[in-house]
Design an enzyme around this catalytic site. Structure first.
Site, PDB file in Angstrom:
ATOM      1  N   GLU A 197       0.754  -1.252  -0.146  1.00 54.57           N
ATOM      2  CA  GLU A 197      -0.104  -0.046   0.016  1.00 54.57           C
ATOM      3  C   GLU A 197       0.932   1.240   0.097  1.00 54.57           C
ATOM      4  O   GLU A 197       0.457   2.177  -0.706  1.00 54.57           O
ATOM      5  CB  GLU A 197      -0.737   0.037   1.365  1.00 54.57           C
ATOM      6  CG  GLU A 197      -1.977  -0.992   1.115  1.00 54.57           C
ATOM      7  CD  GLU A 197      -3.169  -0.494  -0.111  1.00 54.57           C
ATOM      8  OE1 GLU A 197      -3.155   0.707  -0.241  1.00 54.57           O
ATOM      9  OE2 GLU A 197      -3.971  -1.325  -0.300  1.00 54.57           O
TER      10      GLU A 197
ATOM     11  N   PRO B  50     -16.029  -0.521  17.177  1.00 52.58           N
ATOM     12  CA  PRO B  50     -17.141  -1.046  16.627  1.00 52.58           C
ATOM     13  C   PRO B  50     -17.866  -0.543  15.645  1.00 52.58           C
ATOM     14  O   PRO B  50     -17.615   0.924  15.209  1.00 52.58           O
ATOM     15  CB  PRO B  50     -18.140  -0.969  18.115  1.00 52.58           C
ATOM     16  CG  PRO B  50     -17.435   0.091  18.741  1.00 52.58           C
ATOM     17  CD  PRO B  50     -16.378   0.511  18.473  1.00 52.58           C
TER      18      PRO B  50
ATOM     19  N   GLU C 265      -1.830  14.250  -3.230  1.00 49.09           N
ATOM     20  CA  GLU C 265      -0.531  15.094  -2.600  1.00 49.09           C
ATOM     21  C   GLU C 265       0.176  14.140  -1.781  1.00 49.09           C
ATOM     22  O   GLU C 265      -0.463  13.406  -1.021  1.00 49.09           O
ATOM     23  CB  GLU C 265      -1.150  16.441  -1.994  1.00 49.09           C
ATOM     24  CG  GLU C 265      -0.123  17.201  -1.544  1.00 49.09           C
ATOM     25  CD  GLU C 265      -0.695  18.507  -1.014  1.00 49.09           C
ATOM     26  OE1 GLU C 265       0.010  19.243  -0.368  1.00 49.09           O
ATOM     27  OE2 GLU C 265      -1.908  18.584  -1.019  1.00 49.09           O
TER      28      GLU C 265
END
Length: 169
Positions: A89, A110, A135
């Protein structure tokens, strides 16, 4: 939540029921009895840090929270470790290579059922804008844009990171 109304085992309709030996309502197949659990989706991210102590944040190009700052991260793929997902990622969102991953923390809440696993890592290349970012920016720890951060987990992880390094009390 978006989920199928049909059993992934046999294709019959699902119903809401409390399976034998359970205490929660689940999606259960009327025909074969298979229980369809709706589980959290793990995400992994990295707080990349340069040798001068600055950290990298990226501005999101996609919803949710387009335009807000976040450290690189996203959903894990099947077959990936959390470290591999976080590194992938970071490469996708900031074109940045990192090494020496160290766990900052695991963040849950939750509701939407997300588990976010966050690492700190040393940046070892020059970043650039990726497909899901508009950016990139290097921030000194005392210049983190707290009011513009994307998610509760972003704030929590950066707070823990800054405390651990002695920048926050």
């Amino acid at each position: 939540h978006a989920f199928s109304r049909y059993c992934m085992q046999c294709g019959e309709r699902l119903t809401s029921a409390i399976p034998e030996g359970d205490t929660k309502r689940r999606l259960v197949c009327i025909d074969c009895g298979f229980v369809h659990y709706i589980n959290p989706r793990p995400e992994a991210g990295i707080i990349p840090v340069r040798d001068d102590g600055q950290l990298l944040l990226v501005r999101r190009a996609i919803e949710p929270r387009a335009g807000a700052w976040v450290f690189p991260g996203g959903y894990m793929d099947v077959g990936e470790t959390a470290e591999e997902a976080a590194t992938r990622e970071t490469r996708e969102e900031a074109n940045l290579e990192v090494v020496d991953l160290s766990l900052v923390g695991v963040y849950t809440r939750p509701g939407p059922g997300v588990v976010v696993i966050v690492y700190e890592a040393r940046a070892v290349s020059t970043p650039s804008v990726g497909d899901e970012t508009t950016e990139i920016g290097w921030f000194a720890p005392n210049a983190i844009p707290w009011e513009e951060l994307a998610f509760d987990s972003t704030v929590a992880a950066l707070t823990d990171w800054a405390r651990r390094r002695g920048y926050l009390r």
